[in-house]
Design a protein around this motif. Structure first.
Motif, PDB file in Angstrom:
ATOM      1  N   ALA A  15       3.326  10.309   4.733  1.00  0.00           N
ATOM      2  CA  ALA A  15       3.779   8.799   4.633  1.00  0.00           C
ATOM      3  C   ALA A  15       5.556   9.066   4.514  1.00  0.00           C
ATOM      4  O   ALA A  15       6.199   8.201   4.922  1.00  0.00           O
ATOM      5  CB  ALA A  15       3.471   8.278   3.364  1.00  0.00           C
ATOM      6  N   HIS A  22       8.165   1.702   8.898  1.00  0.00           N
ATOM      7  CA  HIS A  22       7.767   0.677   8.370  1.00  0.00           C
ATOM      8  C   HIS A  22       8.191  -0.589   9.072  1.00  0.00           C
ATOM      9  O   HIS A  22       9.337  -0.671   9.504  1.00  0.00           O
ATOM     10  CB  HIS A  22       8.290   0.285   6.981  1.00  0.00           C
ATOM     11  CG  HIS A  22       7.942   1.424   5.831  1.00  0.00           C
ATOM     12  ND1 HIS A  22       8.253   1.575   4.466  1.00  0.00           N
ATOM     13  CD2 HIS A  22       6.776   2.376   5.759  1.00  0.00           C
ATOM     14  CE1 HIS A  22       7.855   2.540   3.728  1.00  0.00           C
ATOM     15  NE2 HIS A  22       6.786   2.951   4.856  1.00  0.00           N
ATOM     16  N   HIS A 107      -0.552   4.186   7.343  1.00  0.00           N
ATOM     17  CA  HIS A 107      -0.273   3.147   6.165  1.00  0.00           C
ATOM     18  C   HIS A 107      -1.633   2.202   6.423  1.00  0.00           C
ATOM     19  O   HIS A 107      -1.617   1.034   6.600  1.00  0.00           O
ATOM     20  CB  HIS A 107       0.868   2.472   6.497  1.00  0.00           C
ATOM     21  CG  HIS A 107       1.961   3.021   5.815  1.00  0.00           C
ATOM     22  ND1 HIS A 107       2.233   4.499   6.074  1.00  0.00           N
ATOM     23  CD2 HIS A 107       3.255   2.591   5.214  1.00  0.00           C
ATOM     24  CE1 HIS A 107       3.406   4.936   5.512  1.00  0.00           C
ATOM     25  NE2 HIS A 107       4.025   3.826   5.007  1.00  0.00           N
ATOM     26  N   ALA A 183      -0.333  -1.465   2.377  1.00  0.00           N
ATOM     27  CA  ALA A 183      -0.451  -0.042   2.599  1.00  0.00           C
ATOM     28  C   ALA A 183      -0.930   0.552   1.315  1.00  0.00           C
ATOM     29  O   ALA A 183      -0.746   0.559   0.391  1.00  0.00           O
ATOM     30  CB  ALA A 183       0.624   0.570   3.045  1.00  0.00           C
ATOM     31  N   HIS A 185      -2.096   4.176   1.381  1.00  0.00           N
ATOM     32  CA  HIS A 185      -2.010   5.624   1.504  1.00  0.00           C
ATOM     33  C   HIS A 185      -1.636   6.456   0.187  1.00  0.00           C
ATOM     34  O   HIS A 185      -1.925   7.415   0.009  1.00  0.00           O
ATOM     35  CB  HIS A 185      -1.237   5.968   2.591  1.00  0.00           C
ATOM     36  CG  HIS A 185       0.219   5.571   2.461  1.00  0.00           C
ATOM     37  ND1 HIS A 185       0.457   4.215   2.926  1.00  0.00           N
ATOM     38  CD2 HIS A 185       1.477   6.166   2.126  1.00  0.00           C
ATOM     39  CE1 HIS A 185       1.942   3.847   2.436  1.00  0.00           C
ATOM     40  NE2 HIS A 185       2.400   5.316   2.144  1.00  0.00           N
TER      41      HIS A 185
END
Length: 386
Positions: A15, A22, A107, A183, A185
């Motif tokens: 990430a 994003h 994500h 998201a 994650h």
């Protein structure tokens, strides 16, 4: 072969490399009309940004709202959000195609849509008073896939596009559409979930008589909700989509497809007109005294979504996605009034320009200022050169 799960530590490292990826909603399509959204990566730096249907925000880094901020105004329509200057019109029962500029595969999380009725024009509505009711939700679809197959995975497979249907039973009027992905994650840790709310002004026509009760955005979620604080890297996960239940008459989701763009729409300002002459519009073009009327026949093309055949059931309404591909549908758009493109010469900054791949456009191909940028195969725009 058993299910392969990536540890939260490895996921966090992955990430970290995708922070810049994003995304945000770049545009929407309604009955073939392209409406530009708010671009937080460029509009804040422009002296005269276009009047668009998407709410302005300050997340110039395409950032997120963390759970510790779920009780403040940033969760309504993203960070420091300001009402959009215009709106788009949509008939109750019709669908809106919402396109993101990008979204990282790591994500994973749900896709959720809400509406809130405005007391008057949404362009001047008090955002803190908007009460949102849920019209769409897709969470964990298949837990047997590596790290699960989620609503966000369907978004990515559908070319970063999400199709949401406006319920046919709601009353005609002005509404704010709150489109969101969360998201997950890093959601196994406190304050690790990431919310990405995006707001769009709509005028809903037709419809029934329902104005469902809603919930203030600051009361939609808490940091401890099971759909917010959750480790998605565990097997046998039964995921609970956060927020209130779907309203009566709403479908948990519709077959995902991409809408063909046949013309450029213009944000309508309060009072029913287009942006005033001499100002920029949703498409970044300059309005003229008379607008050209274009009849758009919009064919909705199908995007193949290879959804796993085994679907996991959430504690809310489950998303029954197609097994192999979304069903091809065709819709015919009503006549729409659009701003006439410049007939000759080079296009002005933020106006539409034409390239070889630009379809259904016969205006200027060159830019008087900046460069001609492709937003999608159907829309190119003169933007400032970096």
């Amino acid at each position: 072969m058993g299910i392969v799960r990536i540890s939260p530590f490895i996921a966090a490292l992955t990430a970290a490399t995708t922070v810049a990826a994003h995304g945000h909603v770049s545009h929407i399509v309604i009955d073939g009309l392209f409406y530009q959204g708010y671009d937080p990566t460029s509009f804040p730096y422009q002296a005269n940004p276009p009047t668009v249907v998407g709410w302005a925000t300050s997340q110039t880094d395409n950032g997120f709202v963390e759970p510790n901020s779920f009780a403040n105004a940033d969760i309504i329509c993203h960070k420091s959000s300001v009402n959009a200057g215009g709106h788009a019109q949509v008939a109750a029962g019709s669908s809106i195609s919402i396109s993101w500029d990008t979204w990282p595969e790591s994500h994973k999380g749900p896709m959720i849509d809400y509406l809130a009725a405005c007391d008057g024009d949404c362009e001047s509505a008090d955002k803190a008073a908007l009460a949102f009711f849920k019209i769409d939700e897709v969470g964990l679809i298949d837990d047997s896939a590596s790290n699960g197959f989620w609503g966000s995975d369907v978004l990515i497979q559908n070319n970063n596009t999400w199709l949401v249907q406006i319920p046919s039973n709601i009353k005609a009027g002005n509404y704010v559409l709150r489109h969101e992905t969360i998201a997950l994650h890093s959601a196994g840790s406190a304050n690790g979930a990431q919310a990405y709310p995006q707001c769009i002004n709509l005028e809903v026509t037709g419809g029934g008589a329902d104005v469902p009760a809603g919930t203030l955005a600051t009361e939609l979620y808490t940091p401890q909700d099971p759909g917010i604080l959750v480790n998605i890297y565990t097997t046998g996960l039964a995921y609970t989509i956060p927020g209130p239940a779907l309203i009566a008459g709403a479908s948990s989701s519709v077959a995902q497809s991409s809408s063909a763009i046949t013309a450029t729409g213009t944000a309508t300002v309060p009072g029913g007109g287009a942006a005033a002459p001499g100002t920029t519009t949703a498409a970044g073009t300059t309005t003229t005294a008379a607008a050209a009327t274009t009849t758009a026949a919009a064919a909705t093309s199908t995007a193949v979504v290879s959804t796993p055949t085994t679907l996991a059931t959430s504690t809310r309404a489950a998303a029954t996605s197609p097994t192999t591909a979304a069903t091809t549908t065709t819709t015919t758009a009503a006549a729409a009034t659009t701003t006439a493109a410049a007939e000759v010469g080079a296009q002005s900054l933020y106006g539409q320009c034409g390239m070889d791949a630009g379809k259904n456009y016969a205006g200027p191909t060159a830019c008087a200022e900046g460069t001609c940028k492709s937003w999608n195969p159907y829309y190119y725009q003169c933007v400032a050169t970096a």
